[in-house]
Design a protein around this motif. Structure first.
Motif, PDB file in Angstrom:
ATOM      1  N   GLU A  68      -2.856   0.760  -1.998  1.00  0.00           N
ATOM      2  CA  GLU A  68      -4.320   0.630  -1.716  1.00  0.00           C
ATOM      3  C   GLU A  68      -4.884  -0.396  -0.888  1.00  0.00           C
ATOM      4  O   GLU A  68      -5.784  -0.272   0.305  1.00  0.00           O
ATOM      5  CB  GLU A  68      -5.092   1.214  -2.861  1.00  0.00           C
TER       6      GLU A  68
ATOM      7  N   ALA B  25       0.612   5.127   8.808  1.00  0.00           N
ATOM      8  CA  ALA B  25       0.792   4.316   7.995  1.00  0.00           C
ATOM      9  C   ALA B  25       0.661   2.777   8.273  1.00  0.00           C
ATOM     10  O   ALA B  25       0.683   2.204   9.360  1.00  0.00           O
ATOM     11  CB  ALA B  25       2.311   4.442   7.185  1.00  0.00           C
ATOM     12  N   SER B  26       0.229   2.196   7.233  1.00  0.00           N
ATOM     13  CA  SER B  26      -0.162   0.684   7.569  1.00  0.00           C
ATOM     14  C   SER B  26       0.904  -0.062   7.836  1.00  0.00           C
ATOM     15  O   SER B  26       0.935  -1.226   8.565  1.00  0.00           O
ATOM     16  CB  SER B  26      -0.828  -0.070   6.181  1.00  0.00           C
TER      17      SER B  26
ATOM     18  N   SER C 128      -5.604   9.745   1.608  1.00  0.00           N
ATOM     19  CA  SER C 128      -4.157   9.390   1.247  1.00  0.00           C
ATOM     20  C   SER C 128      -3.922   9.536  -0.246  1.00  0.00           C
ATOM     21  O   SER C 128      -4.989   9.521  -0.973  1.00  0.00           O
ATOM     22  CB  SER C 128      -3.826   7.770   1.517  1.00  0.00           C
TER      23      SER C 128
ATOM     24  N   GLY D   6      -2.869   8.562   5.530  1.00  0.00           N
ATOM     25  CA  GLY D   6      -2.315   7.551   5.580  1.00  0.00           C
ATOM     26  C   GLY D   6      -0.937   7.805   4.385  1.00  0.00           C
ATOM     27  O   GLY D   6      -1.126   8.190   3.393  1.00  0.00           O
TER      28      GLY D   6
ATOM     29  N   GLU E 123       0.773   6.043   2.297  1.00  0.00           N
ATOM     30  CA  GLU E 123       0.410   4.763   1.730  1.00  0.00           C
ATOM     31  C   GLU E 123       0.913   4.566   0.306  1.00  0.00           C
ATOM     32  O   GLU E 123       0.797   6.002  -0.537  1.00  0.00           O
ATOM     33  CB  GLU E 123      -0.830   4.447   1.801  1.00  0.00           C
TER      34      GLU E 123
ATOM     35  N   TRP F  72      -3.572  -0.612   2.654  1.00  0.00           N
ATOM     36  CA  TRP F  72      -4.060   0.427   3.475  1.00  0.00           C
ATOM     37  C   TRP F  72      -5.646   0.033   3.927  1.00  0.00           C
ATOM     38  O   TRP F  72      -5.758   0.107   4.879  1.00  0.00           O
ATOM     39  CB  TRP F  72      -4.160   1.677   2.558  1.00  0.00           C
TER      40      TRP F  72
END
Length: 395
Positions: free
Chosen positions: A326, A289-290, A345, A321, A323, A329
């Protein structure tokens, strides 16, 4: 007749004297520990999930501890087979006699022991270091196994603490902390794997995760379920363990095939994982994940170099991801240099079909897959991941 009468009377008196002996007694050193109640409680975990767990064990009895530290339990438990019990001490002000502390095996406030019908046990301990100083006079083989397990847990915990000193504690070091914790838990499950004693093995499994979270130990727990189901298929705790370790309740295991999954690829396409696997020698299916700091470090320091080194030799990375934004991400992918490989994702955070299909709840996570989709390894990070990829790609 008089001699017979005298012999019979003597036998009755002897039987009465024996029956009055406590089945469990001992000495608990209080010294100047005024914070503790002068009471010891006997608690029974009735289910596998109850073992070494707070507030769920059935309180069977209690005994007062005298000024010299002595206590006795005289009411015999009504069991015909060996049963696991827990002897517990509590601090003043604690409302619940079945509260078990699992914070530090040096000072935890209880000890599991196995009662065998018709036997007597004598114990000693120090109230402030109850678990670590607990001893049993001439223990049975089952209780001797529990004492060995306790000693192993103490040593493993000391190694765990020593390992934690080398970790700075930042989010980036989460993976190192997880590895350290996994090694601690693995030593307990290795004990369960090595012993022939069922109940001590059940304690080892529960001590490995008192909260019952076996996601990161899925293969170890599954193997234990297989072992004990073959040896004691009718034991209720073994049946409970079989439910916990059912493949449908665990993440995909090493050796299994990754399921067919449709992935919403960044940019609008949809592709099956099996399609992305075609023609590949090795794939890292990365779950990240970001907002996950150790994931971002892994992107930059591990995955990018591996991609550059092996992509031309049919090495692939596919990242999923967790997320909901967007923009965040895409920014993370660009900033980390992770744009080199495919990303997918559902943009639904951690509640998504992908996590459900793989039965995951924790990240960072990864699966290393061969070209057929067989899981070769899982959750390797840092040097461990690099070492595995180097070795596999060199074949």
């Amino acid at each position: 007749m008089k001699n017979v009468f005298k012999l019979t009377l003597f036998s009755l008196l002897l039987m009465q004297s024996c029956s009055e002996k406590p089945w469990l007694s001992g000495t608990i050193a209080f010294e100047t520990e005024a914070d503790w109640k002068p009471t010891v409680y006997l608690v029974q975990p009735e289910k596998f999930d109850d073992v070494v767990q707070s507030f769920v064990g059935k309180v069977l009895d209690s005994a007062q501890v005298s000024q010299n530290g002595h206590f006795e339990f005289k009411n015999l438990p009504e069991y015909k087979k060996p049963v696991l019990l827990e002897l517990v001490v509590q601090k003043n002000g604690e409302k619940y006699p079945n509260r078990l502390v699992n914070e530090n095996p040096q000072t935890d406030n209880y000890f599991p022991l196995i009662y065998q019908p018709g036997t007597q046990m004598v114990i000693e301990s120090d109230v402030a270091y109850f678990q670590s100083t607990f001893s049993i006079l001439e223990p049975s083989s089952e209780n001797e196994a529990l004492l060995r397990l306790r000693d192993l847990r103490l040593m493993a915990y000391e190694k765990y603490l020593e390992g934690q000193k080398d970790v700075r504690g930042a989010d980036e070091d989460l993976l190192e902390r997880e590895k350290n914790e996994y090694n601690f838990k693995k030593e307990l499950i290795d004990f369960a794997d090595s012993t022939k004693e069922l109940l001590p093995a059940m304690v080892a499994l529960r001590w490995a995760s008192p909260e019952g979270d076996y996601e990161r130990m899925a293969e170890l727990v599954y193997n234990q379920s297989e072992k004990w189901n073959a040896l004691h298929p009718e034991h209720p705790w073994v049946k409970e363990l079989a439910t916990v370790a059912d493949k449908q309740n665990l993440p995909i295991l090493v050796g299994d095939l990754i399921p067919e999954i449709q992935l919403p690829i960044r940019g609008g396409e949809t592709a099956s994982l099996q399609t992305l696997l075609k023609g590949q020698k090795l794939m890292v299916l990365d779950v990240w994940a970001s907002w996950c700091a150790p994931c971002r470090v892994e992107n930059r320091n591990v995955l990018v170099p591996l991609w550059e080194k092996y992509h031309a030799d049919d090495f692939q990375i596919v990242a999923y991801g967790l997320e909901s934004s967007e923009k965040a991400w895409n920014n993370a992918i660009q900033k980390d240099g992770a744009y080199r490989w495919s990303h997918a994702s559902h943009l639904r955070g951690d509640q998504n079909p992908f996590m459900d299909a793989l039965r995951l709840s924790t990240i960072p996570a990864n699966f290393l897959l061969d070209g057929n989709g067989t899981v070769l390894a899982k959750n390797l990070h840092g040097e461990d991941l690099v070492g595995f990829v180097d070795e596999y790609m060199s074949k």
